[in-house]
Scaffold this active site. Structure first.
Site, PDB file in Angstrom:
ATOM      1  CG  HIS A 199      11.515 134.051  19.425  1.00 11.32           C
ATOM      2  ND1 HIS A 199      10.548 133.374  20.191  1.00 11.32           N
ATOM      3  CD2 HIS A 199      12.443 134.713  20.535  1.00 11.32           C
ATOM      4  CE1 HIS A 199      10.612 133.660  21.226  1.00 11.32           C
ATOM      5  NE2 HIS A 199      11.465 134.347  21.750  1.00 11.32           N
ATOM      6  NE  ARG A 306      14.538 136.603  23.030  1.00 12.96           N
ATOM      7  CZ  ARG A 306      14.137 138.125  22.708  1.00 12.96           C
ATOM      8  NH1 ARG A 306      15.278 138.756  22.349  1.00 12.96           N
ATOM      9  NH2 ARG A 306      13.060 138.530  23.112  1.00 12.96           N
ATOM     10  NE  ARG A 342      15.224 133.874  27.932  1.00  8.39           N
ATOM     11  CZ  ARG A 342      14.271 134.376  26.673  1.00  8.39           C
ATOM     12  NH1 ARG A 342      13.385 134.927  27.191  1.00  8.39           N
ATOM     13  NH2 ARG A 342      14.474 133.919  25.570  1.00  8.39           N
ATOM     14  CD  GLU A 441       8.591 134.732  29.790  1.00  7.48           C
ATOM     15  OE1 GLU A 441       8.772 135.376  28.467  1.00  7.48           O
ATOM     16  OE2 GLU A 441       9.448 133.839  29.962  1.00  7.48           O
ATOM     17  CG  ASN A 464       8.077 139.900  23.354  1.00 13.67           C
ATOM     18  OD1 ASN A 464       7.692 140.881  23.290  1.00 13.67           O
ATOM     19  ND2 ASN A 464       9.575 139.375  23.239  1.00 13.67           N
TER      20      ASN A 464
END
Ligand code: PEP
Ligand code: MG
Length: 591
Positions: A199, A306, A342, A441, A464
C-alpha cells in the site's frame, strides 16, 4: 550540486512509482525526528514548558515500565542500565537549562531539548573515558524517547516539520506515513524493503511521487545531505550523478514532456479500441482530495475508493455523519460517473493506531477487511449507513473486500438490509437499487465465483491480493517479489474463471488491482473479457492511450496464447511485445 570528490554510485531496486526527481537526501533511518526551530509568542512559553514537563513524566513512566519488564525477563544487572536514563530525567542542571531556553529565547520544546541534550551527548562522545563515551548512547536513546513523546511519534516518522525539499530514504515507510507526504517537500522516496503492490507503493503512485523500493541497505549506505537522482521508471537511485548522467536524464525529461502532451490530447476521449470495444476506465482513490486528480486525468469515475484511509492518521474513528459527507461529496463531484465505495479494509499492512489492534503473526491472513468489519458490527453499521445515505446521489456502488466464502457475503448483505430498514423507518433517502459487488481477491472466492455471482451485481478482481494469496508471495516483501508474477498461469486461469462466471450470471467483472494500470498487462485483461479497469488516476492516461491503439481481437489472441502457455515469463514477454509494438512512446523511459 554533487560534491566533486565523490563518485557516482547506482543502487538498484524495484520501480514502484514513475517519474524522476533529484535533490538532497534525507535519511530517516537513524534520526526519526525532524526538529525545526519555532519562535513562540511570549504568552505561549509557559504552556510550552508544561508540554515539555508532561513529556518528561510520560518518558519516566515508559522507562520505569521498560525497566520492570527487563528486570523480570533478564535480571537486575540489565535493568540497572535504565538507572542512568532515570537520573538524566531528573537532572536539574540539564532540565533548568532547557526550560530557560524555552522561556528566554521563546523557542519550541523539542528544539530547546534537542539542542541542550545533544550538546551533553557530544561532550560525552568526546571524552577520553570509555565509560563516559558509552553513556553517550544512553543519553541519545533517552533523547529519542523524549522526542517521540514531544512529537507524538508512535514508531512512525513524523514528517510534519519538513522545511526543505528532499528525497526521503528509509528502511520502510508505512502506508499511513506515506499518506501524509507533502509533495511540496517530498520529491520522491526510496526504501530498503517493500514490493510493487504494497500500500506504500500504491500511495506513491496515487500521489504521483516517484518511488523505488526493495533497495536492500540503501538507508544505511546513504547519508542525509547526499545529492541524488531517483529514477522511478527503472528503479534506481543514483548518488552523486555525473554530468553525463544528468544530461541523459535531461533528454529523458524532454521525451516525457512530449508524451505528456500526447496523453493530454486524449484526456476527454473514451477508452475505446480500434475495433470499437469501449472499456470503462476509472480511478482508484484514497480520499476525497483525490477527486481533482481523477478529473484531471480523464478517468470515468472511481472504481475503487479505499475508505480505510479515512480511518488512518487520526485520534478517533470517523462517525456516520462524517463518512456520509465525504462519500456524498465524492459522488456528487463525479456525477454522472459511478463511484464504487469499498467497505473498510483495515489490517494487512494498514493499521489504525488508536484502535490498538493486537499485532498478528500473519496480518495478511488475519483479522482484516470484511472479517474485521463483521466482528465490529457497530463500526460496520456506521459505514454501511453512511454509504447508503450517499447513494441517494444515484451513482454510488458498494463492494466488500476479502470475501472468502458465501457466509461472509450473506452476513454483510443481511446487515445492509437491516441498515436499509432503519433508514426507511427514519425517512432518510437512499438508493434502494444501489449495486453491491464482491471483490474477488482470495483464490477461494474466484473458485466459487459462480456461487457468489448469483448474489451480487458485480465482481471487482483485486489482483494485488489475488496474486499474493494464490502464489503465497507477500506483496510487501521484496525477497519474494520474483515469485509475485501476475502472468502466472494460475492467476490467468482464476481471472478467466471469475469473468466467465460473472458473464454467465449477467453481471460485469472489473479489475481494480495494480495490473489494471499497467499498459503491459491491461491488454491481457481485456482479452480475458474483463469489462472495466480501475487504476491509480495518474496512470489512467497511459492505459487509455494503449487501449485506443489496440484491436480487441489482438488482445483476445494474446489471452488465447496466455491460457495455453505454461511459462509466466513467456506470457509476460508476449504481453510486453504487444504493448511495445502498439505504444512505443510509453516505454521510452525504460532502460
Ligand atoms: C487488490 O487487492 O488488488 C486491491 C485492489 O485492494 P488493496 O490493494 O487495497 O488490497
Ligand atoms: Mg486487496
Amino acid at each position: 550540486m554533487p560534491a566533486p570528490s565523490k563518485g557516482e554510485k547506482v543502487f538498484r531496486g524495484i520501480a514502484v512509482s514513475a517519474g524522476v526527481c533529484r535533490g538532497k537526501i534525507l535519511v530517516l533511518h537513524h534520526a526519526r525526528h525532524i526538529i525545526s526551530r519555532r519562535e513562540l509568542p511570549t504568552h505561549e512559553t509557559a504552556g510550552e514548558i508544561e508540554r515539555f514537563e508532561k513529556a518528561l513524566v510520560q518518558t519516566r513512566r515508559q522507562v520505569l515500565d521498560l525497566q520492570h519488564r527487563v528486570m523480570q525477563n533478564m535480571g537486575a544487572a540489565e535493568a540497572n542500565v535504565f538507572e542512568a536514563h532515570l537520573l538524566m530525567l531528573e537532572d536539574r542542571v540539564l532540565l533548568d537549562e532547557i526550560t530557560r531556553l524555552i522561556r528566554e529565547q521563546r523557542v519550541n520544546a523539542e528544539y530547546a531539548f534537542h539542542a541542550v541534550a545533544e550538546r551533553y551527548a557530544e561532550v560525552l562522545v568526546a571524552s577520553e573515558d570509555e565509560y563516559l563515551r558509552e553513556r553517550a548512547s544512553d543519553i541519545r536513546d533517552l533523547i529519542s524517547r523524549v522526542l517521540d513523546n514531544l512529537l507524538e511519534v508512535k514508531n512512525e516518522f513524523d514528517l510534519r516539520h519538513l522545511a526543505e525539499s528532499c528525497i526521503l530514504v528509509s528502511r520502510d515507510l508505512s502506508p499511513s506515513t506515506t499518506a501524509q507526504l507533502d509533495k511540496t517537500y517530498v520529491l520522491g522516496f526510496a526504501t530498503d524493503i517493500g514490493g510493487q503492490t504494497s500500500h506504500t507503493a500504491i500511495m506513491a503512485r496515487s500521489l504521483g511521487i516517484p518511488a523505488v523500493v526493495g533497495l536492500q541497505s540503501v538507508s544505511e549506505e546513504l547519508e542525509t545531505g547526499d545529492y541524488a537522482l531517483l529514477d522511478g521508471y527503472n528503479g534506481t537511485i543514483i548518488v552523486n550523478p555525473t554530468d553525463q548522467t544528468l544530461f541523459e536524464y535531461g533528454q529523458l525529461a524532454k521525451i516525457k514532456a512530449s508524451l505528456e502532451e500526447k496523453l493530454r490530447e486524449i484526456r476527454g476521449q473514451p477508452a475505446v479500441t480500434l475495433d470499437g470495444k469501449a472499456v470503462q476506465l476509472s480511478a482508484n482513490i484514497e480520499d476525497q482530495r483525490d477527486v481533482e486528480t481523477v478529473v484531471a486525468n480523464g478517468a470515468e469515475g472511481v472504481g475503487l475508493f479505499r475508505t480505510e484511509f479515512l480511518f488512518i492518521n487520526r485520534d478517533s474513528l470517523p462517525g456516520e455523519e462524517e463518512q456520509a459527507r465525504v462519500y456524498r461529496q465524492v459522488a456528487a463531484a463525479l456525477k454522472p460517473h459511478p463511484v464504487v465505495i469499498r467497505t473498510l479494509d483495515l489490517g494487512g499492512d494498514k493499521f489504525v493506531s488508536h484502535l490498538q489492534l493486537a499485532k498478528e503473526v500473519n496480518p495478511f491472513l488475519g483479522w482484516r477487511a470484511i472479517r474485521f468489519c463483521l466482528a465490529q458490527p457497530e463500526l460496520f453499521r456506521a459505514q454501511l449507513r453512511a454509504i447508503l445515505r450517499a447513494s441517494a446521489e444515484g451513482n454510488v456502488k458498494m463492494m466488500y473486500p476479502m470475501i472468502s466464502g458465501l457466509d461472509e457475503l450473506n452476513q454483510a448483505n443481511a446487515l445492509v438490509e437491516k441498515c436499509k430498514a432503519e433508514l426507511r423507518a427514519e425517512g432518510v433517502p437512499f438508493d434502494d437499487k444501489m449495486e453491491i459487488g464482491a471483490m474477488i481477491e482470495i483464490p477461494s472466492a474466484a473458485l466459487i465465483a459462480d456461487i457468489l455471482a448469483a448474489r451480487v451485481k458485480f465482481f471487482s478482481i483485486g489482483s494485488n491480493d489475488l496474486i499474493q494469496y494464490t502464489l503465497a508471495a507477500d506483496r510487501t516483501n521484496e525477497r519474494v517479489s520474483h515469485l509475485y508474477e501476475p502472468t502466472h498461469p494460475a492467476i490467468i486461469r482464476l481471472i478467466q474463471t471469475t469473468v466467465e462466471a460473472a458473464h454467465r450470471h449477467g453481471i460485469w467483472a472489473g479489475v481494480c488491482g495494480e495490473i489494471a494500470g499497467d499498459p503491459v498487462l491491461a491488454p491481457l485483461l481485456l482479452g480475458l473479457g474483463v469489462d472495466k479497469l480501475s487504476a491509480a488516476a495518474t496512470v489512467v492516461p497511459q492505459v487509455k492511450y494503449i487501449i485506443r491503439r489496440l484491436k480487441l481481437s489482438e488482445t483476445q489472441a494474446l489471452a488465447e496464447f496466455a491460457l495455453h502457455c505454461e511459462s509466466p515469463t513467456e506470457i509476460y514477454a508476449r504481453c510486453r511485445q504487444l504493448a511495445r509494438d502498439t505504444a512505443p512512446s510509453l516505454f521510452e523511459s525504460k532502460t
